[in-house]
Write an enzyme that holds these catalytic residues in place. Structure first.
Site, short mmCIF file in Angstrom:
data_model
loop_
_atom_site.label_atom_id
_atom_site.label_comp_id
_atom_site.label_asym_id
_atom_site.label_seq_id
_atom_site.Cartn_x
_atom_site.Cartn_y
_atom_site.Cartn_z
N THR A 125 0.82 -1.21 0.00
CA THR A 125 0.00 0.00 0.00
C THR A 125 0.85 1.27 0.00
O THR A 125 2.00 1.24 0.46
CB THR A 125 -0.91 -0.01 1.26
OG1 THR A 125 -1.54 1.26 1.40
CG2 THR A 125 -0.12 -0.28 2.53
N ASP A 126 0.27 2.36 -0.44
CA ASP A 126 0.97 3.66 -0.38
C ASP A 126 1.09 4.16 1.07
O ASP A 126 1.89 5.06 1.35
CB ASP A 126 0.27 4.71 -1.25
CG ASP A 126 -1.20 4.97 -0.90
OD1 ASP A 126 -1.72 4.34 0.06
OD2 ASP A 126 -1.83 5.80 -1.58
N GLU A 127 0.31 3.55 1.99
CA GLU A 127 0.30 4.07 3.38
C GLU A 127 1.63 3.86 4.09
O GLU A 127 1.90 4.49 5.10
CB GLU A 127 -0.84 3.43 4.18
CG GLU A 127 -2.19 3.69 3.54
CD GLU A 127 -3.38 3.52 4.46
OE1 GLU A 127 -3.20 3.41 5.68
OE2 GLU A 127 -4.50 3.50 3.93
N TYR A 151 -1.75 -0.53 11.09
CA TYR A 151 -1.92 -1.17 9.77
C TYR A 151 -0.72 -0.89 8.88
O TYR A 151 -0.07 -1.82 8.36
CB TYR A 151 -3.22 -0.68 9.10
CG TYR A 151 -3.26 -1.00 7.61
CD1 TYR A 151 -3.36 -2.31 7.16
CD2 TYR A 151 -3.16 0.02 6.65
CE1 TYR A 151 -3.37 -2.61 5.80
CE2 TYR A 151 -3.17 -0.27 5.29
CZ TYR A 151 -3.27 -1.59 4.87
OH TYR A 151 -3.27 -1.89 3.53
N LYS A 155 2.23 -3.40 7.36
CA LYS A 155 2.48 -3.58 5.92
C LYS A 155 3.93 -3.20 5.60
O LYS A 155 4.59 -3.85 4.79
CB LYS A 155 1.51 -2.73 5.08
CG LYS A 155 0.06 -3.18 5.10
CD LYS A 155 -0.20 -4.55 4.51
CE LYS A 155 -0.02 -4.60 3.01
NZ LYS A 155 -0.42 -5.93 2.46
#
Ligand code: NAD
Ligand code: TDX
Length: 337
Positions: A125-127, A151, A155
Site C-alpha cells: 500500500t501507499d500508506e 496497519y 504492511k
C-alpha cells in the site's frame, strides 16, 4: 501457469481472480484464504465450479499448514493479497495485523524459499510512506518509509521482509504499493461502499474530522491489470508504485456520491476524526508507466458510476454482510467439496 493467490476471498483478491480467469483462462488458480470477517466466498460464486479454480481454507499465520499447502500445490507464482486491511480496526486491535501481515508474510516467504524459490509478488500500500503535506511531491519508489498506523506499520514490516528475502536468499520477488482502490465486492466498512450502502438504506454517512484528508483513488480492475503486468514483465527485486492520478478530498468523494445518488448534503454527519489520521496520500506511477507501459484505463467518473450501480443491483450481497449471514456461505456450499 499455476498461481496461488492469498486473500482471494477479499475485495481486491477476488477482483484479481475474476480478472485472471477472464484474461488467462488456461491458467490454474488456487485461492488460499482464512475467511476472516473480510473474506466472502460469495464474491467468487460465478467461478466456483470452474475446473481451473480451487479454494483452500487456511490461515497464513499457521506456518506448518502453509508450508504443506505450498509444497503440495507447487505453484509457479504466489500473489500475496491476504492481510488485515482496515486502518480503523488496526487502531482498535493491532495484534491481528502483526500476526497476519508480518508473521503471515514471513511464513509465506519461508514456504516459497523452501519449495524451490517460488516467484513471489507482494501486494502493498501507499500508506507505508506516511502522510504528505498539501504541497509535498507524490510518493515514488525511492520515498523513505514512514508508517503511522498499526496497519501501515505492519504492511511496511512485511515489505521489508519481502525485500530482505530477495537480497539475502535470492527469492524472486516484486512488490507493488498501490493507492486506495474502489469497485465491486468492497467490504462495506471502507469509505465508498459504506457511504453508498448507507445512502441506499437512507442512513447518515459519517465523515471523519473536517473531511479534508486526501486519498488517491484507483478502480480495482486497473490494479489487477498492473499486477498482471508486473507478474509477466516486472523486473525481479523491484518495487512498483501504482496510483490512479486521482487525488480527492473525502469531502469531494462524499459530494460526488451524493450527486450520483440524488441525495442531499443533510445526509452527512461530521464525526470525531480517526486517531493519527494521515492527511494526504499521492502516488507518482511514472516507473510502471514507462517501464511496463501501464496506465489506469477507468476514469473516476466512469468507475464511480459503475461501482454505485453495482451496489444498487447487488443489495443482497451487502445486506448479507451487514446482517452477518455471509459467514455461513462456506459451511453451506463448501463443506462437502
Ligand atoms: P480485504 O480486507 O477486503 O481482504 C483481505 C482478505 O485476506 C480476506 O479475504 C481475508 O479473509 C484474508 N485474510 C486475512 N487474514 C488472513 C490470514 N491470516 N490468512 C489467510 N487469509 C487472510 O482487503 P483488500 O482491500 O482486498 O486488500 C488486499 C490487499 O491489498 C492487502 O494486502 C492490502 O494491504 C492491499 N491494499 C489494499 C488497498 C485498498 O484500497 N483496499 C490499497 C492498496 C493495497
Ligand atoms: O466512515 C468513514 N469516514 C471517513 O471519513 C470511513 C470508513 C473513512 N473515512 C475517511 C478516512 C480516510 O481518510 O475516508 C478515507 C478513506 O478511508 P478508508 O476507506 O478506511 O481507507 P484508508 O484508511 O485510506 O485505507 C485504504 O486504502 C489504502 C484501505 O483500507 C487500505 O487497506 C489501503 O492500504
Amino acid at each position: 501457469m499455476k498461481l496461488l493467490v492469498t486473500g482471494g476471498a477479499g475485495f481486491i483478491g477476488s477482483n484479481f481472480i475474476h480478472y485472471w480467469i477472464e484474461k488467462h483462462p488456461e491458467d490454474k488458480i488456487v485461492n488460499l484464504d482464512a475467511l476472516t470477517y473480510a473474506g466472502n466466498l460469495e464474491n467468487l460464486k460465478s467461478i466456483e465450479n470452474n475446473p481451473n479454480y480451487k479454494f483452500v481454507k487456511a490461515d497464513i499465520s499457521d506456518k506448518e499448514k502453509i508450508n504443506e499447502i505450498i509444497s503440495d500445490e507447487k505453484p509457479d507464482a504466489i500473489v500475496h493479497y491476504a492481510a488485515e486491511s482496515h486502518v480503523d480496526r488496526s487502531i482498535l486491535g493491532p495484534e491481528a495485523f502483526v500476526r497476519t501481515n508480518v508473521l503471515g508474510t514471513f511464513n509465506l516467504l519461508e514456504a516459497a524459499r523452501q519449495n524451490g524459490n517460488i516467484r513471489f509478488h507482494h501486494v502493498s500500500t501507499d500508506e507505508v510512506f506516511g502522510s504528505l503535506g498539501p504541497n509535498d511531491a507524490p510518493f515514488n519508489e525511492t520515498t523513505p518509509y514512514d508508517p503511522r498506523s498499526p496497519y501501515s506499520a505492519s504492511k511496511a514490516s512485511s515489505d521489508h521482509l519481502v525485500r530482505a528475502y530477495f537480497h539475502t536468499f535470492g527469492l524472486p520477488i516484486t512488490i507493488s504499493n498501490c493507492s486506495n482502490n474502489y469497485g465491486f465486492y468492497q467490504f462495506p466498512e471502507k469509505l465508498i461502499p459504506l457511504f453508498v450502502t448507507n445512502l441506499i438504506e437512507d442512513k447518515k454517512i459519517p465523515l471523519y474530522g473536517d473531511g479534508m484528508n486526501v486519498r488517491d483513488w484507483l478502480y480495482v480492475e486497473d490494479h489487477s491489470g498492473a499486477v498482471d503486468l508486473i507478474l509477466q514483465k516486472g523486473k525481479i527485486g523491484e518495487t512498483y508504485c501504482i496510483g490512479g492520478n486521482c487525488e480527492k478530498t473525502n469531502k469531494e468523494i462524499t459530494y460526488k456520491i451524493l450527486e450520483f445518488m440524488g441525495k442531499d448534503e443533510k445526509m452527512i454527519e461530521f464525526v470525531a476524526d480517526r486517531k493519527g489520521h494521515d492527511l494526504r496520500y499521492s502516488i507518482d506511477s511514472s516507473k510502471i508507466q514507462h517501464e511496463l507501459g501501464w496506465t489506469p484505463k477507468t476514469s473516476f467518473e466512469d468507475g464511480m458510476k459503475k461501482t454505485i450501480q453495482w451496489y444498487k443491483e447487488n443489495e443482497s450481497w451487502w445486506k448479507k454482510i451487514k446482517s452477518g449471514e455471509y459467514q455461513n456461505y462456506y459451511e453451506k456450499n463448501y463443506k462437502d467439496r
